[in-house]
Motif scaffolding. Structure first.
Motif, PDB file in Angstrom:
ATOM      1  N   SER A 187       0.807  -1.220   0.000  1.00  0.00           N
ATOM      2  CA  SER A 187       0.000   0.000   0.000  1.00  0.00           C
ATOM      3  C   SER A 187       0.841   1.271   0.000  1.00  0.00           C
ATOM      4  N   TYR A 188       2.159   1.130   0.164  1.00  0.00           N
ATOM      5  CA  TYR A 188       3.039   2.302   0.094  1.00  0.00           C
ATOM      6  C   TYR A 188       3.294   2.749  -1.345  1.00  0.00           C
ATOM      7  N   PHE A 189       2.806   1.996  -2.306  1.00  0.00           N
ATOM      8  CA  PHE A 189       2.867   2.432  -3.705  1.00  0.00           C
ATOM      9  C   PHE A 189       1.598   1.939  -4.397  1.00  0.00           C
ATOM     10  N   TYR A 190       0.475   2.528  -4.019  1.00  0.00           N
ATOM     11  CA  TYR A 190      -0.829   2.060  -4.500  1.00  0.00           C
ATOM     12  C   TYR A 190      -1.101   2.595  -5.908  1.00  0.00           C
ATOM     13  N   LEU A 191      -0.723   1.802  -6.899  1.00  0.00           N
ATOM     14  CA  LEU A 191      -0.845   2.192  -8.306  1.00  0.00           C
ATOM     15  C   LEU A 191      -2.279   2.518  -8.752  1.00  0.00           C
ATOM     16  N   PRO A 192      -3.314   1.812  -8.276  1.00  0.00           N
ATOM     17  CA  PRO A 192      -4.668   2.110  -8.754  1.00  0.00           C
ATOM     18  C   PRO A 192      -5.116   3.562  -8.554  1.00  0.00           C
ATOM     19  N   HIS A 193      -4.562   4.242  -7.543  1.00  0.00           N
ATOM     20  CA  HIS A 193      -4.969   5.641  -7.371  1.00  0.00           C
ATOM     21  C   HIS A 193      -4.528   6.484  -8.569  1.00  0.00           C
ATOM     22  N   GLY A 194      -3.365   6.165  -9.122  1.00  0.00           N
ATOM     23  CA  GLY A 194      -2.919   6.857 -10.333  1.00  0.00           C
ATOM     24  C   GLY A 194      -3.851   6.618 -11.494  1.00  0.00           C
ATOM     25  N   ALA A 195      -4.373   5.402 -11.586  1.00  0.00           N
ATOM     26  CA  ALA A 195      -5.341   5.087 -12.647  1.00  0.00           C
ATOM     27  C   ALA A 195      -6.615   5.894 -12.461  1.00  0.00           C
ATOM     28  N   ARG A 196      -7.075   6.001 -11.220  1.00  0.00           N
ATOM     29  CA  ARG A 196      -8.278   6.814 -10.951  1.00  0.00           C
ATOM     30  C   ARG A 196      -8.073   8.255 -11.391  1.00  0.00           C
ATOM     31  N   VAL A 197      -6.947   8.826 -10.980  1.00  0.00           N
ATOM     32  CA  VAL A 197      -6.666  10.230 -11.282  1.00  0.00           C
ATOM     33  C   VAL A 197      -6.607  10.466 -12.787  1.00  0.00           C
ATOM     34  N   LEU A 198      -5.844   9.660 -13.487  1.00  0.00           N
ATOM     35  CA  LEU A 198      -5.683   9.858 -14.932  1.00  0.00           C
ATOM     36  C   LEU A 198      -6.992   9.643 -15.685  1.00  0.00           C
TER      37      LEU A 198
ATOM     38  N   PHE B  64      -1.315  20.657 -13.064  1.00  0.00           N
ATOM     39  CA  PHE B  64      -2.686  20.275 -12.709  1.00  0.00           C
ATOM     40  C   PHE B  64      -2.706  18.863 -12.134  1.00  0.00           C
ATOM     41  N   LEU B  65      -2.047  17.936 -12.811  1.00  0.00           N
ATOM     42  CA  LEU B  65      -2.008  16.553 -12.347  1.00  0.00           C
ATOM     43  C   LEU B  65      -1.348  16.439 -10.974  1.00  0.00           C
ATOM     44  N   VAL B  66      -0.255  17.158 -10.771  1.00  0.00           N
ATOM     45  CA  VAL B  66       0.457  17.102  -9.495  1.00  0.00           C
ATOM     46  C   VAL B  66      -0.446  17.566  -8.355  1.00  0.00           C
ATOM     47  N   LEU B  67      -1.135  18.673  -8.571  1.00  0.00           N
ATOM     48  CA  LEU B  67      -2.044  19.178  -7.541  1.00  0.00           C
ATOM     49  C   LEU B  67      -3.173  18.192  -7.259  1.00  0.00           C
ATOM     50  N   VAL B  68      -3.740  17.626  -8.312  1.00  0.00           N
ATOM     51  CA  VAL B  68      -4.831  16.659  -8.147  1.00  0.00           C
ATOM     52  C   VAL B  68      -4.338  15.428  -7.398  1.00  0.00           C
ATOM     53  N   VAL B  69      -3.145  14.955  -7.734  1.00  0.00           N
ATOM     54  CA  VAL B  69      -2.586  13.773  -7.065  1.00  0.00           C
ATOM     55  C   VAL B  69      -2.446  14.026  -5.566  1.00  0.00           C
ATOM     56  N   PHE B  70      -1.852  15.146  -5.182  1.00  0.00           N
ATOM     57  CA  PHE B  70      -1.626  15.425  -3.762  1.00  0.00           C
ATOM     58  C   PHE B  70      -2.937  15.628  -3.000  1.00  0.00           C
TER      59      PHE B  70
ATOM     60  N   GLY C 166       1.171   6.219  -0.118  1.00  0.00           N
ATOM     61  CA  GLY C 166       0.973   5.187  -1.131  1.00  0.00           C
ATOM     62  C   GLY C 166       0.271   5.703  -2.378  1.00  0.00           C
ATOM     63  N   ASP C 167      -0.746   6.546  -2.180  1.00  0.00           N
ATOM     64  CA  ASP C 167      -1.463   7.111  -3.329  1.00  0.00           C
ATOM     65  C   ASP C 167      -0.576   8.049  -4.136  1.00  0.00           C
ATOM     66  N   ILE C 168       0.226   8.837  -3.454  1.00  0.00           N
ATOM     67  CA  ILE C 168       1.110   9.783  -4.151  1.00  0.00           C
ATOM     68  C   ILE C 168       2.188   9.036  -4.936  1.00  0.00           C
TER      69      ILE C 168
END
Length: 199
Positions: free
Chosen positions: A37-48, A130-136, A170-172
């Motif tokens: 969970s310290y590198f939760y890849l699915p959150h990146g998929a959600r964001v993109l 924009f992506l960086v702000l949304v990710v954080f 993990g999400d970041i």
């Protein structure tokens, strides 16, 4: 209608691929979901997917989260009580809502700079701010909302500040890993002349 179906299939398959890759690495390779969970890849998929397809991506994201959990990790989950799909669905809705809320907040706060609405460009990562702000922001919101839902429906599960921070980190990390991976792929394809620049 045909365009919506294409978007839905694209979002669903992309999310399932990312989720499957993460689940395999976290559960099979590491054998530790907490470490994974310290590198939760699915959150990146959600964001993109939400940033590029907006509201059209929501049904597919919900379906992908539901089936990804149901098919891949439900039998691996250890939460001190019997796993239950319905509370997990509530937490997935909270996760998706965190991305929607983050995009709305960023667009509202940075609209005058011109980096918000211009995100919807085909295969373009020029609006990385924009992506960086949304990710954080979405990582922070997701850690709070999702852990609140999980803690509320699972009183025997300890939800402490360490768990919340683990979700944020993990999400970041997971989001930036997915974004970096896609940028590398698209750059390679562009340099190989397999993708023709749109500009």
């Amino acid at each position: 209608m045909k365009h919506f179906a294409l978007v839905s299939i694209t979002v669903y398959l992309f999310y399932i691929f990312i989720y499957s890759a993460w689940a395999f690495f976290a559960f099979e390779v590491l054998g530790n979901s907490e470490l994974g969970s310290y590198f939760y890849l699915p959150h990146g998929a959600r964001v993109l997917m939400f940033c590029f397809f907006r509201w059209r991506s929501i049904p597919a994201l919900i379906a992908a989260e539901a089936t990804g959990y149901g098919f891949i990790t439900i039998n691996l989950l250890d939460i001190a009580q019997e796993p239950s799909i319905w509370w997990w669905e509530a937490s997935t809705v909270a996760s998706i809502f965190s991305v929607v809320a983050a995009v709305s907040l960023v667009k509202w706060s940075v609209d005058d700079t011109g980096i918000g609405p211009g995100l919807l460009k085909p295969i373009s990562f020029a609006n990385y701010r924009f992506l960086v702000l949304v990710v954080f922001i979405s990582a922070l919101l997701n850690a709070v909302f999702t852990n609140f839902v999980i803690g509320y429906f699972n009183p025997f599960l300890l939800v402490d500040i360490q768990r919340v921070l683990r979700y944020v980190v993990g999400d970041i990390i997971g989001s930036f890993a997915v974004i970096a991976g896609l940028m590398a792929i698209f750059t390679t394809l562009k340099n190989s002349k397999l993708i023709v620049p749109t500009e």
